[in-house]
Design a protein around this motif. Structure first.
Motif, PDB file in Angstrom:
ATOM      1  N   PRO A  67       0.659  -1.308   0.093  1.00  0.00           N
ATOM      2  CA  PRO A  67       0.283   0.256  -0.105  1.00  0.00           C
ATOM      3  C   PRO A  67       0.748   1.231   0.001  1.00  0.00           C
ATOM      4  O   PRO A  67       0.364   2.362  -0.002  1.00  0.00           O
ATOM      5  CB  PRO A  67      -0.690  -0.332   1.433  1.00  0.00           C
ATOM      6  N   GLY A  68       2.206   1.252  -0.036  1.00  0.00           N
ATOM      7  CA  GLY A  68       2.865   2.449   0.398  1.00  0.00           C
ATOM      8  C   GLY A  68       2.789   3.542  -0.569  1.00  0.00           C
ATOM      9  O   GLY A  68       2.851   4.732  -0.175  1.00  0.00           O
ATOM     10  N   VAL A  69       2.475   3.367  -2.192  1.00  0.00           N
ATOM     11  CA  VAL A  69       2.296   4.546  -2.861  1.00  0.00           C
ATOM     12  C   VAL A  69       1.058   5.163  -2.542  1.00  0.00           C
ATOM     13  O   VAL A  69       0.757   6.261  -2.558  1.00  0.00           O
ATOM     14  CB  VAL A  69       2.634   4.098  -4.326  1.00  0.00           C
ATOM     15  N   VAL A  70       0.083   4.252  -2.382  1.00  0.00           N
ATOM     16  CA  VAL A  70      -1.278   4.763  -2.129  1.00  0.00           C
ATOM     17  C   VAL A  70      -1.361   5.580  -0.745  1.00  0.00           C
ATOM     18  O   VAL A  70      -1.968   6.496  -0.779  1.00  0.00           O
ATOM     19  CB  VAL A  70      -2.328   3.528  -1.883  1.00  0.00           C
ATOM     20  N   VAL A  71      -0.494   5.051   0.249  1.00  0.00           N
ATOM     21  CA  VAL A  71      -0.549   5.979   1.429  1.00  0.00           C
ATOM     22  C   VAL A  71       0.282   7.168   1.274  1.00  0.00           C
ATOM     23  O   VAL A  71      -0.197   8.430   1.711  1.00  0.00           O
ATOM     24  CB  VAL A  71       0.230   4.958   2.528  1.00  0.00           C
ATOM     25  N   ALA A  72       1.116   7.210   0.417  1.00  0.00           N
ATOM     26  CA  ALA A  72       2.083   8.270   0.137  1.00  0.00           C
ATOM     27  C   ALA A  72       1.192   9.537  -0.588  1.00  0.00           C
ATOM     28  O   ALA A  72       1.365  10.639  -0.265  1.00  0.00           O
ATOM     29  CB  ALA A  72       3.388   8.040  -0.635  1.00  0.00           C
ATOM     30  N   ILE A  73       0.350   8.832  -1.447  1.00  0.00           N
ATOM     31  CA  ILE A  73      -0.405   9.757  -2.271  1.00  0.00           C
ATOM     32  C   ILE A  73      -1.719  10.389  -1.185  1.00  0.00           C
ATOM     33  O   ILE A  73      -1.683  11.650  -1.250  1.00  0.00           O
ATOM     34  CB  ILE A  73      -1.192   9.215  -3.453  1.00  0.00           C
ATOM     35  N   MET A  74      -2.283   9.494  -0.268  1.00  0.00           N
ATOM     36  CA  MET A  74      -3.192  10.155   0.399  1.00  0.00           C
ATOM     37  C   MET A  74      -2.838  10.858   1.282  1.00  0.00           C
ATOM     38  O   MET A  74      -3.509  11.758   2.253  1.00  0.00           O
ATOM     39  CB  MET A  74      -4.205   8.954   1.003  1.00  0.00           C
ATOM     40  N   ARG A  75      -1.614  10.731   2.026  1.00  0.00           N
ATOM     41  CA  ARG A  75      -0.810  11.529   2.996  1.00  0.00           C
ATOM     42  C   ARG A  75       0.219  12.124   2.673  1.00  0.00           C
ATOM     43  O   ARG A  75       1.249  11.959   3.016  1.00  0.00           O
ATOM     44  CB  ARG A  75      -0.557  10.394   4.228  1.00  0.00           C
ATOM     45  N   PRO A  76       0.177  13.265   2.071  1.00  0.00           N
ATOM     46  CA  PRO A  76       1.220  14.010   1.510  1.00  0.00           C
ATOM     47  C   PRO A  76       2.321  14.610   2.634  1.00  0.00           C
ATOM     48  O   PRO A  76       3.236  15.155   2.446  1.00  0.00           O
ATOM     49  CB  PRO A  76       0.680  15.124   0.486  1.00  0.00           C
ATOM     50  N   ASP A  77       1.356  14.818   3.736  1.00  0.00           N
ATOM     51  CA  ASP A  77       2.228  15.417   4.847  1.00  0.00           C
ATOM     52  C   ASP A  77       3.045  14.346   5.554  1.00  0.00           C
ATOM     53  O   ASP A  77       3.515  14.832   6.426  1.00  0.00           O
ATOM     54  CB  ASP A  77       0.975  15.968   5.856  1.00  0.00           C
ATOM     55  N   ALA A  78       3.045  13.262   5.402  1.00  0.00           N
ATOM     56  CA  ALA A  78       3.804  12.043   5.934  1.00  0.00           C
ATOM     57  C   ALA A  78       4.975  11.669   5.201  1.00  0.00           C
ATOM     58  O   ALA A  78       4.791  11.544   3.823  1.00  0.00           O
ATOM     59  CB  ALA A  78       2.962  10.881   6.238  1.00  0.00           C
ATOM     60  N   GLU A  79       6.012  11.452   5.703  1.00  0.00           N
ATOM     61  CA  GLU A  79       7.252  10.814   5.026  1.00  0.00           C
ATOM     62  C   GLU A  79       7.010   9.364   4.824  1.00  0.00           C
ATOM     63  O   GLU A  79       6.717   8.515   5.762  1.00  0.00           O
ATOM     64  CB  GLU A  79       8.567  10.859   5.792  1.00  0.00           C
ATOM     65  N   VAL A  80       7.207   8.997   3.667  1.00  0.00           N
ATOM     66  CA  VAL A  80       6.747   7.413   3.551  1.00  0.00           C
ATOM     67  C   VAL A  80       8.163   6.714   2.837  1.00  0.00           C
ATOM     68  O   VAL A  80       8.715   7.194   1.766  1.00  0.00           O
ATOM     69  CB  VAL A  80       5.878   7.300   2.367  1.00  0.00           C
ATOM     70  N   LEU A  81       8.651   5.761   3.537  1.00  0.00           N
ATOM     71  CA  LEU A  81       9.754   4.968   3.156  1.00  0.00           C
ATOM     72  C   LEU A  81       9.182   3.608   2.524  1.00  0.00           C
ATOM     73  O   LEU A  81       8.635   2.892   3.204  1.00  0.00           O
ATOM     74  CB  LEU A  81      10.691   4.736   4.406  1.00  0.00           C
TER      75      LEU A  81
END
Length: 209
Positions: free
Chosen positions: A77-91
């Protein structure tokens, strides 16, 4: 194949992030099978089984400012998480080179400035960084996931995992490793998205020490 992805329900669910999510889904439709990221039988169900399924974890990451997606693969789910949460750093943590190549292309194409792609296994990064939450999807048994992922979670942070509906069957085998890593009791939660799409299973485990 695209009917659900273009529905009003999906557009409303993703809101102002819809266009970026749709572009990502289109990249998977165009290249996912060819590059061995998603099987051919999964393509017609891409939105239901993969995009929305991944999005179901996001409400349980509301407090996280940093998230690591272990075994990121195609970015689910990482890319989907990153798109939906632009305020969070996603590794995005992924050991296979061809998959990290894909992830880097996705990050560039979608201009995801909050994403870092890390090639390697989760266990190789123990002590290298700590995040508020670690997520994963279809990576392995709970006992293994706790062993490789919990060292990446800060004390007070959480594992927030997309699992199968029978995840409770994995609790006994994971009990010892949960204790070893100072984890609390696993909590099984409903991952809801839009009407008519199957509710997925989210497992949340806090690191207490």
């Amino acid at each position: 194949m695209e009917t659900l992805g273009r529905s009003n329900a999906v557009r409303e669910y993703f809101g102002d992030r819809y266009d970026t999510v749709h572009r990502y889904a289109q990249m998977l439709l165009d290249q996912g099978e060819l590059r061995g990221l998603i099987g051919p039988r999964e393509m017609p169900r891409l939105w239901e089984r993969h995009i929305l399924n991944s999005a179901a974890v996001v409400p349980y990451l509301a407090e996280a400012r940093s998230v690591a997606d272990v075994g990121s693969g195609a970015g689910l789910p990482g890319v989907v998480v990153a798109i939906m949460r632009p305020d969070a750093e996603v590794l995005l943590v992924e050991p296979m080179e061809r998959r990290t190549t894909w992830l880097l292309e996705v990050v560039e194409e979608l201009e995801l400035s909050n994403v870092v792609v890390k090639r390697g296994r989760a266990e190789e990064y123990g002590g290298a960084f700590e995040v508020d939450a670690v997520t994963s999807r279809a990576v392995g048994a709970l006992s293994k996931l706790v062993r490789v992922s919990m060292p990446l979670v800060r004390v007070g942070g959480e594992l927030v995992l997309l699992k199968g509906r029978n995840v409770r069957d994995e609790f006994d085998a994971a009990r010892k490793v949960l204790r070893k890593f100072g984890a609390g009791d696993p909590e099984v939660l409903p991952g809801k998205t839009i009407e008519g799409v199957e509710v997925t299973t989210v497992l949340r485990v806090e690191r207490r020490k």
